[in-house]
Write an enzyme that holds these catalytic residues in place. Structure first.
Site, PDB file in Angstrom:
ATOM      1  N   ASN A 139       0.854  -1.189   0.000  1.00  0.00           N
ATOM      2  CA  ASN A 139       0.000   0.000   0.000  1.00  0.00           C
ATOM      3  C   ASN A 139       0.890   1.239   0.000  1.00  0.00           C
ATOM      4  O   ASN A 139       1.945   1.250   0.643  1.00  0.00           O
ATOM      5  CB  ASN A 139      -0.894   0.014   1.246  1.00  0.00           C
ATOM      6  CG  ASN A 139      -1.783  -1.207   1.307  1.00  0.00           C
ATOM      7  OD1 ASN A 139      -2.355  -1.632   0.315  1.00  0.00           O
ATOM      8  ND2 ASN A 139      -1.892  -1.798   2.483  1.00  0.00           N
ATOM      9  N   HIS A 151       6.456  -1.669   3.351  1.00  0.00           N
ATOM     10  CA  HIS A 151       6.313  -3.054   3.783  1.00  0.00           C
ATOM     11  C   HIS A 151       5.375  -3.768   2.824  1.00  0.00           C
ATOM     12  O   HIS A 151       4.627  -3.135   2.083  1.00  0.00           O
ATOM     13  CB  HIS A 151       5.808  -3.147   5.227  1.00  0.00           C
ATOM     14  CG  HIS A 151       4.492  -2.474   5.454  1.00  0.00           C
ATOM     15  ND1 HIS A 151       4.354  -1.096   5.556  1.00  0.00           N
ATOM     16  CD2 HIS A 151       3.250  -2.984   5.602  1.00  0.00           C
ATOM     17  CE1 HIS A 151       3.087  -0.797   5.771  1.00  0.00           C
ATOM     18  NE2 HIS A 151       2.389  -1.925   5.790  1.00  0.00           N
TER      19      HIS A 151
END
Length: 113
Positions: free
Chosen positions: A86, A99
């Site tokens: 994201n 991440h």
């Protein structure tokens, strides 16, 4: 730095790693959305995909190799899995440290959200 993922990666905040090497750590998400939900986090602090530089190319490739390894070890490789990154708040990024979510163990829906 007050980054929770930096603190996890450097051991200030203790968590059980499913994988660790000199470049990344991987651990289970505390709010899983699938039977297998692992976060793969580079140890280098990079805010988001928009902050990647040329020298980060190998690091991101390494993340995908770790995802492959974990998918096999966690038994989700054969049926399939999803790797999600994201980017920024409207993209669903809640921790401003790049991440990747490794998701599996159920059928993934499309569109995702």
């Amino acid at each position: 730095m007050d980054c929770i993922f930096c603190k996890i990666a450097n051991g200030t905040i203790k968590t059980e790693f499913l994988y660790e090497d000199e470049r990344v750590v991987a651990f289970r998400d505390i709010n899983p959305v699938a039977p297998v939900h692992v976060l793969i986090v580079p140890k280098k602090h990079i805010e988001s995909a928009l902050k990647l530089e040329g020298e980060d190319f190998n690091l991101i490739g390494h993340v995908f190799m770790v995802a492959k390894k974990l998918a096999n070890e966690l038994g989700i490789a054969k049926d399939g899995f999803r790797i999600v990154n994201n980017c920024n708040r409207a993209g669903g990024q809640t921790v401003m440290h790049i991440h990747f979510h490794l998701l599996g163990g159920r059928d993934m829906q499309w569109p995702p959200g």
